[in-house]
Each structure stands twice: as structure tokens, then as C-alpha cells.
Scaffold this motif. Structure first.
Motif, mmCIF file in Angstrom:
data_model
loop_
_atom_site.group_PDB
_atom_site.id
_atom_site.type_symbol
_atom_site.label_atom_id
_atom_site.label_comp_id
_atom_site.label_asym_id
_atom_site.label_seq_id
_atom_site.Cartn_x
_atom_site.Cartn_y
_atom_site.Cartn_z
ATOM 1 N N ARG A 1 -8.767 0.441 3.586
ATOM 2 C CA ARG A 1 -7.703 1.039 2.799
ATOM 3 C C ARG A 1 -7.437 0.183 1.562
ATOM 4 N NH1 ARG A 1 -2.838 2.010 6.945
ATOM 5 N NH2 ARG A 1 -3.270 -0.216 7.233
ATOM 6 N N ASP B 1 0.853 -1.199 0.000
ATOM 7 C CA ASP B 1 0.000 0.000 0.000
ATOM 8 C C ASP B 1 0.885 1.245 0.000
ATOM 9 O OD1 ASP B 1 0.982 -0.001 2.548
ATOM 10 O OD2 ASP B 1 -0.933 -0.391 3.528
ATOM 11 N N ASP B 2 0.262 2.348 -0.229
ATOM 12 C CA ASP B 2 0.969 3.637 -0.240
ATOM 13 C C ASP B 2 2.086 3.680 -1.284
ATOM 14 O OD1 ASP B 2 -0.628 4.574 1.838
ATOM 15 O OD2 ASP B 2 0.735 3.778 3.364
#
Length: 430
Positions: free
Chosen positions: A311, A276-277
Motif C-alpha cells: 500500500r 495513508d488514505d
């Protein structure tokens, strides 16, 4: 490689009877002492039957060596209810300590005899009386053959074949009178088996109902010519009759059919991590590095998902060999910043595959294209796939679109006829 046992029963010379079949198995190496010992136990199940002598002997018939089965006995009964015979034979199977497969062979063979006799005499099995088939001879032939088949380990992974069956000619006299050969019972069993028969070569009964019923109990496959096999044992069983110029023998060949096992197993490592990110550019760069041929990645996928607190996340899965996994894990750490990678060892089935380098001419220029070929478990080609990078190179240098180049190369590959299927049949394109 794996192998299947094959047994070819060849009654096209002089037919098949129960004692000829049993003798041929002994001639192949079945333990005759064990068989005689088991047969002796059957006497107690047939009140009024006495076995005086029983033996297997070497003999000659028209100059050919063979094994013959000789038995001297007395019986003081001439018929028996079919259901009683079935009960006695079930007890005989237990007395002889046959395996479940051996019992099934004996009882299926006997049930074949009962079924055809019911048809011939228009009676239900419960109302049927057996004559010739009720003799201890029938029990000896079936139980003895089952013991021999077990001793030769032919009840496990064996395919039985039979040639056409010679059925003789002339007439036979038995309990119901005089009948032409082949007898009605032999004809009925042959009809159910869908096995070819042929008259002659002598004017006599040479195929008996018990002999043909044995073929039914073995679930034989018919054949015109011998199958591909490596012959290991050959047995010749002699009949009791003597014919001029015709050897009264039944031949059995036992061997192996070697086959290439096209479904194989191996182990692979599956590396998995949540990312993620990170931007799409980072994922694109990661995909490019993982695609490098020298890295040894077998396959990888990046799947979108949701993780805790909703998320968005990308799930990376990489399939590789155990030898390459640490180097690949290092690259994943470098490119993604992830803090952990899950590792699982998976066993997988794979089909046979190989690659060919095929010269292809496009717009007057020659290119070498790597072609991946996959086969199913029967050896038939199921997939032909040119290497992506090679098609991409041709498309760029020939100034053609990728799809058009792929279609062109596929057509040229098949036109050249460089790819052959297995089973000696070539390949099919559907």
C-alpha cells in the motif's frame, strides 16, 4: 569557547641550548625538585659518569633576572655507539617514568641528532659513534626537559612556536677539530626544520645541536611575530657564557589562545508517523500549518513509500524542540487522523548561524529582508540565504517572478556590503 595552549620559544636573542631550555621551563614554574630527583636516577645508566652536584639557581645576565642550571659531573668516556646511546636513553625514559608523549619527545630529539650526525660523517646509524652527544649531559637535558614539560602539562593540547634562531659566529673546537659556527649539526637540523636562522649577535657558539634538536622533538611551528595569545607564564633560562651587552638568555612564553567553538551540539525531537488514505489536499494543508513560524517547527519532510500489502504511504518527519513537540503532535493528530506518532530525541551538530534584517530597494520601494547567514568551523561564511517569505512578498508586490526577485535581492545584499565574514578577512563569493 574553547582554548589551546601556546608555548613560544624565543631563541632570537642568544640562541638555544638544552640547559637553557630546561632552565626556562623551571623559571616558568616546573617543579625543580622533581626534575633533580629524576635526573639523579640517570647516573646509573651511564657507567663511568658521576654527578657531584646539581641545582637550579637564580642569576642575572646583563641586568636581566633568569634561572640557570648548574651541574658538576665527571665522565671517563669520550664516545659511544649511536645504537647504544639510543638503548640507554630508552632505559632512561623508563627509569624516569615518562609518559608516552614524553618518551616520544626524548627519542625523537635524540634520533634527530643521530640522523644529522650520520649525514655529516657519511655513516649508517649502526656504524656511527657519538662524541659530544653521547655525554650524560644530553640525557640530562632531554629527560629533564621532558619531566618539566610534563609537570607544566605542555604535552597535552599545546602548539609550540619558535622565532628565528640566533646561531652565533666565530669558531667551536670539539672532538672532530675546529669548525665555524653554526656547527654542521645545527645547520642540518635547521634545514630539516625549515626554521630561519641568523648569525650573531656574538662570535661564539650559542645554539647547540641538542638545543635545536629539542625544537625538532616539539614539532615547532615557525613564526615571524608572536601569535595571538593570552600570556600566563614567562620563563628566562640563562646560559653559562657571559657576553658584553648581550643577555645570554632563552625566553619562553606560555599562554592560551581563546577560540570561539563554532561547532555546537544540541538536542531536537523527531516526530514521525505513517500517513495513508489521505488526499493531496490534506497533506498540503498539513504542510501549510507546519510552516507557520509561530509553531516552532525547525523542519519537516513528507516522503512517499510502500507499506505492508504494497500500500502507498506518506512518511511524515518533523524536527522540533522538546518544548514544542506536544503542540505539534496535536496538530498532526488533528490534520491526518493518524493513531500514533513515533518520538525520538536526537543529538545534532550545528554550525554558527544568525540573521540580519537588510533594507532592500526594489522598483523604488524599500523592503526589509531577513537574511540567514551560516559559518563553517573556521568562521568563514558558507551560506547566505534570504528568507523565503520575504522574497515571495517582494515578488508579488513588485510583480516579478520569484527567481528573478531572489537573484536581484542577492546581488543587492552583497553590493551593500552589510555582511562581513569572520577571521577579519571579509567574505568570499565563489
Amino acid at each position: 569557547m574553547y582554548l589551546t595552549k601556546i608555548a613560544v620559544i624565543d631563541p632570537q636573542i642568544c640562541g638555544i641550548s638544552g640547559d637553557m631550555f630546561l632552565s626556562s621551563l623551571v623559571d616558568c614554574g616546573a617543579n625543580k625538585d622533581k626534575i633533580i630527583k629524576k635526573i639523579r636516577l640517570l647516573e646509573k645508566q651511564f657507567p663511568g659518569a658521576t654527578i657531584h652536584d646539581i641545582k637550579f639557581v637564580q642569576t642575572e645576565t646583563n641586568g636581566f633576572r633568569a634561572t640557570a642550571f648548574l651541574m658538576e659531573l665527571e665522565e671517563n668516556f669520550s664516545e659511544m655507539e649511536a645504537v647504544e646511546m639510543l638503548r640507554i636513553m630508552t632505559r632512561c625514559c623508563e627509569t624516569a617514568e615518562l609518559s608516552q608523549r614524553g618518551k616520544r619527545f626524548v627519542l625523537e630529539s635524540l634520533n634527530t641528532l643521530i640522523r644529522v650526525e650520520s649525514v655529516i660523517h657519511n655513516k649508517q646509524p649502526k656504524d656511527l659513534h657519538l662524541h659530544e652527544s653521547a655525554s650524560i649531559d644530553t640525557a640530562v637535558d632531554l629527560i629533564g626537559s621532558a619531566v618539566a614539560l610534563e609537570d607544566l602539562n605542555l604535552f597535552n593540547d599545546t602548539v609550540f612556536y619558535a622565532t628565528r634562531v640566533s646561531v652565533g659566529g666565530g669558531f667551536t673546537e670539539f672532538s672532530h677539530g675546529k669548525m665555524p659556527n653554526p656547527t654542521n649539526a645545527v645547520l642540518e637540523i635547521s634545514k630539516d626544520l625549515k626554521i630561519p636562522i641568523i648569525g650573531g649577535p656574538v662570535s661564539s657558539e650559542i645554539s647547540t645541536p641538542t638545543g635545536v634538536a629539542i625544537l625538532s622533538g616539539l614539532k615547532i611551528r615557525r613564526m615571524q611575530f608572536y601569535p595571538e595569545m593570552t600570556v600566563e607564564k614567562i620563563g628566562y633560562g640563562a646560559g653559562k657564557k657571559r657576553f658584553e651587552k648581550i643577555p645570554n638568555i632563552l625566553r619562553i612564553c606560555i599562554g592560551l589562545d581563546y577560540k570561539e567553538d563554532l561547532i555546537s551540539k544540541d538536542f531536537v525531537t523527531v516526530l514521525e508517523t505513517n500517513i495513508d488514505d489521505v488526499s493531496g489536499e490534506i497533506l498540503g494543508n498539513l504542510a501549510e500549518r507546519l510552516s507557520a513560524p509561530e509553531l516552532g517547527v525547525k523542519d519537516f519532510s513528507i516522503v512517499n513509500g510502500l507499506t505492508k500489502k504494497n500500500r502507498p504511504v506518506n512518511i511524515l518527519k518533523v524536527i522540533c524542540s522538546e518544548q514544542e513537540e506536544k503542540n505539534i503532535a496535536r496538530i498532526i493528530f488533528e490534520e491526518t487522523g493518524t493513531l500514533g506518532i513515533r518520538r525520538v530525541i536526537n543529538e545534532r551538530y550545528t554550525l554558527e548561524r544568525y540573521s540580519l534584517s537588510v533594507p532592500i530597494i526594489v522598483n523604488g520601494r524599500e523592503f526589509m529582508v531577513a537574511v540567514k547567514i551560516s559559518k563553517d568551523d573556521q568562521g568563514n561564511i558558507i551560506k547566505v540565504k534570504p528568507e523565503y517569505e520575504d522574497i515571495k512578498k517582494i515578488a508579488i508586490e513588485s510583480e516579478l517572478g520569484y527567481k528573478k526577485t531572489l537573484d536581484l535581492v542577492n546581488n543587492l545584499i552583497f553590493q551593500k556590503g552589510v555582511i562581513k565574514g569572520s577571521n577579519n578577512d571579509g567574505y568570499k563569493v565563489n
